[in-house]
Enzyme design. Sequence first.
Site, PDB file in Angstrom:
ATOM      1  N   CYS A 188       0.857  -1.184   0.000  1.00 40.51           N
ATOM      2  CA  CYS A 188       0.000   0.000   0.000  1.00 40.51           C
ATOM      3  C   CYS A 188       0.890   1.229   0.000  1.00 40.51           C
ATOM      4  CB  CYS A 188      -0.940   0.025   1.203  1.00 40.51           C
ATOM      5  SG  CYS A 188      -1.852   1.594   1.331  1.00 40.51           S
ATOM      6  N   CYS A 227       0.447   3.670   3.180  1.00 38.95           N
ATOM      7  CA  CYS A 227       0.715   3.248   4.554  1.00 38.95           C
ATOM      8  C   CYS A 227       2.046   3.838   5.046  1.00 38.95           C
ATOM      9  CB  CYS A 227       0.784   1.722   4.630  1.00 38.95           C
ATOM     10  SG  CYS A 227      -0.830   0.924   4.798  1.00 38.95           S
ATOM     11  N   ASN A 230     -13.183  10.012  -3.305  1.00 36.01           N
ATOM     12  CA  ASN A 230     -13.838   8.918  -4.026  1.00 36.01           C
ATOM     13  C   ASN A 230     -13.703   7.688  -3.145  1.00 36.01           C
ATOM     14  OD1 ASN A 230     -14.220  10.582  -6.276  1.00 36.01           O
ATOM     15  ND2 ASN A 230     -12.238  10.021  -7.125  1.00 36.01           N
ATOM     16  N   HIS A 248      -6.612   2.468   1.055  1.00 37.44           N
ATOM     17  CA  HIS A 248      -6.254   3.190   2.271  1.00 37.44           C
ATOM     18  C   HIS A 248      -7.099   4.468   2.323  1.00 37.44           C
ATOM     19  CE1 HIS A 248      -3.029   3.839   5.410  1.00 37.44           C
ATOM     20  NE2 HIS A 248      -3.673   5.010   5.426  1.00 37.44           N
ATOM     21  N   HIS A 259      -8.320   7.904   2.080  1.00 34.98           N
ATOM     22  CA  HIS A 259      -7.693   9.119   1.587  1.00 34.98           C
ATOM     23  C   HIS A 259      -8.656   9.902   0.706  1.00 34.98           C
ATOM     24  CE1 HIS A 259      -7.259   6.588  -1.982  1.00 34.98           C
ATOM     25  NE2 HIS A 259      -6.978   7.670  -2.679  1.00 34.98           N
ATOM     26  N   GLN A 316      -8.552  13.707  -2.002  1.00 33.32           N
ATOM     27  CA  GLN A 316      -7.662  14.499  -2.847  1.00 33.32           C
ATOM     28  C   GLN A 316      -8.069  15.966  -2.784  1.00 33.32           C
ATOM     29  OE1 GLN A 316      -6.487  12.604  -6.706  1.00 33.32           O
ATOM     30  NE2 GLN A 316      -8.155  11.184  -6.239  1.00 33.32           N
TER      31      GLN A 316
END
Length: 349
Positions: A71, A74, A172, A183, A185, A187
Amino acid sequence: MKKIFKRKFKRNDNKHLLLYGFKEHKEKPGIELEITDKPKPHMRWNPARDEWVTYSSERKNRTFFPPKEYCPLCPGKGLNFPTEIPFKNFEVAVFPNRWPSFASSGKKTHIDNLSTKASKGECEVVVYSSKHKATLAEMSDEKVKLLIQVWIDRYKELTKNKDIKYVLPFENRGEECGVTLHHPHGQIYSYPFIPPVIKKEIKAFKKENFLLKIMNQLKEKYFIYQNDYFIAAVPPFARYAYEVWIIPKKQIPGPWKLNDIEIHAFAKTIKKVVKCYDKFLKKRCPYIMGIHSSPKLHDKHFHFHVEFYPPLRHGDKPKILAGSESMAGVFIMDILPEDSAKELRKYMK
């Protein structure tokens, strides 16, 4: 207001990784990712739709559904592979997207008979937590408050850039919405122009504040949750079956105008909405979330709000943007907003 620490870590490509937290971050870095080529995105004007389209061919090289054991979001220090965050611990991290649609390195491309521009601006990734499986629904109120304060900081910093005309934080969630990294997150896209949807909203709010006009109606008929400062409601003009807007009860241009009490109420409302979606579907609900704020830090007309679009028609059946939606821009709905509000309220408890 609880003090927020911000660390600017200079990466090997001379760009900055920003680390935000309630505790000062002093950890030494581990191995960093290799430097990638600078993208040179450009825009082309579509006269038929009266809008800019941005092109960034480097995006085809971005990380796409990596192996489960890898990932890139991470904490990377001590792992067998480097990640975007070369530390063992962090609270919230922000860094430049390696494959942006808008970048300071954007370059104009000449094409006969077409208007073109360099896609100046910024695209940033906001990593909500060091925990791989955390989501907004599972984070503590304090951690969501920290995230909101990160958004506020980025608004204030990015709007100083003369190339940037509009800042849009968004998330999204789920493969149905095009997510390739799981993970938690979001933007932040910083555009060199004001996007068409926001242009229409600016025009609408200058004419009248339609959100304040229908506020009582929202609270009585379309709400799914409310507190003293915010309402979460299915808009009566929703284009998605379970679309929800989070709206402050008073007019403000953006989250940077919220005080500490209001930030806490905002964090609580965001969590409530995401938890409601997850209970409704009995799994992590896919959605697109976007923060609609004024392009200016000071604005007397724009009414800041957050829009959630779950790509659902009924239950977990997907809403396909087919002929009318895609070709004509006209949405066709088969569930009334007041009915979907009533349905979602069952899962808000």
